[in-house]
Write a protein that holds these residues in place. Sequence first.
Motif, mmCIF file in Angstrom:
data_model
loop_
_atom_site.group_PDB
_atom_site.id
_atom_site.type_symbol
_atom_site.label_atom_id
_atom_site.label_comp_id
_atom_site.label_asym_id
_atom_site.label_seq_id
_atom_site.Cartn_x
_atom_site.Cartn_y
_atom_site.Cartn_z
ATOM 1 N N GLU A 8 0.831 -1.209 0.000
ATOM 2 C CA GLU A 8 0.000 0.000 0.000
ATOM 3 C C GLU A 8 0.863 1.255 0.000
ATOM 4 O O GLU A 8 0.567 2.229 -0.707
ATOM 5 C CB GLU A 8 -0.931 0.001 1.214
ATOM 6 C CG GLU A 8 -1.850 1.209 1.244
ATOM 7 C CD GLU A 8 -2.849 1.166 2.385
ATOM 8 O OE1 GLU A 8 -3.436 2.228 2.682
ATOM 9 O OE2 GLU A 8 -3.061 0.075 2.958
ATOM 10 N N ARG A 12 0.876 4.265 -2.859
ATOM 11 C CA ARG A 12 0.704 5.679 -2.514
ATOM 12 C C ARG A 12 1.839 6.521 -3.091
ATOM 13 O O ARG A 12 1.620 7.635 -3.581
ATOM 14 C CB ARG A 12 0.629 5.842 -0.997
ATOM 15 C CG ARG A 12 -0.676 5.321 -0.384
ATOM 16 C CD ARG A 12 -0.663 5.477 1.125
ATOM 17 N NE ARG A 12 -1.939 5.080 1.709
ATOM 18 C CZ ARG A 12 -2.992 5.883 1.835
ATOM 19 N NH1 ARG A 12 -2.898 7.142 1.420
ATOM 20 N NH2 ARG A 12 -4.119 5.445 2.365
ATOM 21 N N ASP A 40 -7.976 -1.129 -3.971
ATOM 22 C CA ASP A 40 -8.510 -0.581 -2.725
ATOM 23 C C ASP A 40 -7.811 0.729 -2.360
ATOM 24 O O ASP A 40 -8.434 1.656 -1.830
ATOM 25 C CB ASP A 40 -8.335 -1.584 -1.574
ATOM 26 C CG ASP A 40 -9.321 -2.724 -1.653
ATOM 27 O OD1 ASP A 40 -10.299 -2.616 -2.420
ATOM 28 O OD2 ASP A 40 -9.104 -3.746 -0.962
ATOM 29 N N THR A 41 -6.512 0.798 -2.655
ATOM 30 C CA THR A 41 -5.736 1.995 -2.317
ATOM 31 C C THR A 41 -5.971 3.118 -3.314
ATOM 32 O O THR A 41 -6.173 4.277 -2.926
ATOM 33 C CB THR A 41 -4.229 1.659 -2.267
ATOM 34 O OG1 THR A 41 -4.004 0.590 -1.333
ATOM 35 C CG2 THR A 41 -3.411 2.877 -1.859
ATOM 36 N N GLN A 43 -8.428 3.865 -5.187
ATOM 37 C CA GLN A 43 -9.738 4.521 -5.191
ATOM 38 C C GLN A 43 -9.841 5.621 -4.122
ATOM 39 O O GLN A 43 -10.781 6.413 -4.124
ATOM 40 C CB GLN A 43 -10.841 3.485 -4.978
ATOM 41 C CG GLN A 43 -10.865 2.861 -3.594
ATOM 42 C CD GLN A 43 -11.975 1.837 -3.450
ATOM 43 O OE1 GLN A 43 -12.738 1.589 -4.389
ATOM 44 N NE2 GLN A 43 -12.086 1.230 -2.277
ATOM 45 N N LYS A 44 -8.849 5.690 -3.250
ATOM 46 C CA LYS A 44 -8.840 6.728 -2.218
ATOM 47 C C LYS A 44 -8.346 8.065 -2.756
ATOM 48 O O LYS A 44 -8.429 9.075 -2.069
ATOM 49 C CB LYS A 44 -7.962 6.284 -1.040
ATOM 50 C CG LYS A 44 -8.438 5.006 -0.354
ATOM 51 C CD LYS A 44 -7.435 4.534 0.691
ATOM 52 C CE LYS A 44 -7.878 3.206 1.317
ATOM 53 N NZ LYS A 44 -6.880 2.706 2.292
ATOM 54 N N PHE A 45 -7.804 8.053 -3.984
ATOM 55 C CA PHE A 45 -7.267 9.280 -4.579
ATOM 56 C C PHE A 45 -8.158 9.721 -5.730
ATOM 57 O O PHE A 45 -8.452 8.941 -6.636
ATOM 58 C CB PHE A 45 -5.844 9.046 -5.090
ATOM 59 C CG PHE A 45 -4.877 8.589 -4.028
ATOM 60 C CD1 PHE A 45 -4.302 9.511 -3.167
ATOM 61 C CD2 PHE A 45 -4.570 7.252 -3.873
ATOM 62 C CE1 PHE A 45 -3.409 9.101 -2.185
ATOM 63 C CE2 PHE A 45 -3.686 6.828 -2.902
ATOM 64 C CZ PHE A 45 -3.106 7.755 -2.048
ATOM 65 N N SER A 46 -8.555 10.979 -5.709
ATOM 66 C CA SER A 46 -9.421 11.508 -6.765
ATOM 67 C C SER A 46 -8.633 11.956 -7.989
ATOM 68 O O SER A 46 -9.205 12.132 -9.066
ATOM 69 C CB SER A 46 -10.236 12.693 -6.231
ATOM 70 O OG SER A 46 -9.362 13.738 -5.801
ATOM 71 N N LYS A 49 -6.269 7.383 -11.529
ATOM 72 C CA LYS A 49 -7.058 6.165 -11.643
ATOM 73 C C LYS A 49 -6.095 5.016 -11.924
ATOM 74 O O LYS A 49 -4.921 5.231 -12.286
ATOM 75 C CB LYS A 49 -8.110 6.277 -12.746
ATOM 76 C CG LYS A 49 -7.581 6.141 -14.156
ATOM 77 C CD LYS A 49 -8.718 5.873 -15.140
ATOM 78 C CE LYS A 49 -8.165 5.471 -16.497
ATOM 79 N NZ LYS A 49 -9.236 5.043 -17.430
#
Length: 253
Positions: A8, A12, A40-41, A43-46, A49
């Motif tokens: 993860e 990041r 899963d990781t 999708q936490k960032f806008s 993709k």
Amino acid sequence: MEKDGLAEKRIRELASRADARGIVTFTDFLNLNEQNIFFDTIQKFSFVKGETFGGYEGAERRIAAVIPRDTQDCMSEIPWPVQCIRIVPRSPKFAEKLSHRDFLGALMHLGFERSILGDIAVADEEAFLFCVSRFSELICSELTLVRHTQVKCMVCDMSGFAWTPPTETLRGSIASVRLDAVMALGFGASRSSLLSLIEGGSVFVNGKLVTSNAYALKEGDIVSARGLGRFRYIGTGGQTRKGRTFAEVERYV
């Protein structure tokens, strides 16, 4: 869990780099668990993709790409760092019958990390290895022997590559279409022995992590279990006198 945390953290870092530089960043090849961590990781960032690619449709091991959202419209296609190597015996007449395990073992013996190696598709007397592009020439020069068979390697065009792995059909009766019940048929194991695998995060359905043994399978679902292999659930038909259901699975061998 420590490995999951490191994976993860790496994702990041790739997301931050992709956003800061406006470039696509890539992982090495990921197994199914790592692919789940990736999605899963990401999708936490806008601002980014993610997509994955393994060299051909149906590939299990895949490289993931982190794509800045503001560059997507400018890209005609993703420059995936993946190449395909064709491996053939130098003397087919004297070649052994080689398996996936044989090819992978030869590569690991040479010191190649698993993360740079994708799927290995074995077909008759030849095999196709997907790898990280920057290692393709080195692999071609170093891989000359698999078991006792001398081989030669060459980078080949992977566009249009298709491969159907060998399978065997298994039939039997199950109590229900719950994941643990169908896995018992597909892997020839007891439901109780499979419970720890499922709850321990080692079972995937269509590439997605499933941790509930009560998960109901649908026709066509592909189940992968770490250390056991994978199978495709074909479906059910008819019942026994005791009320159990006849089922059929196609196990990859």
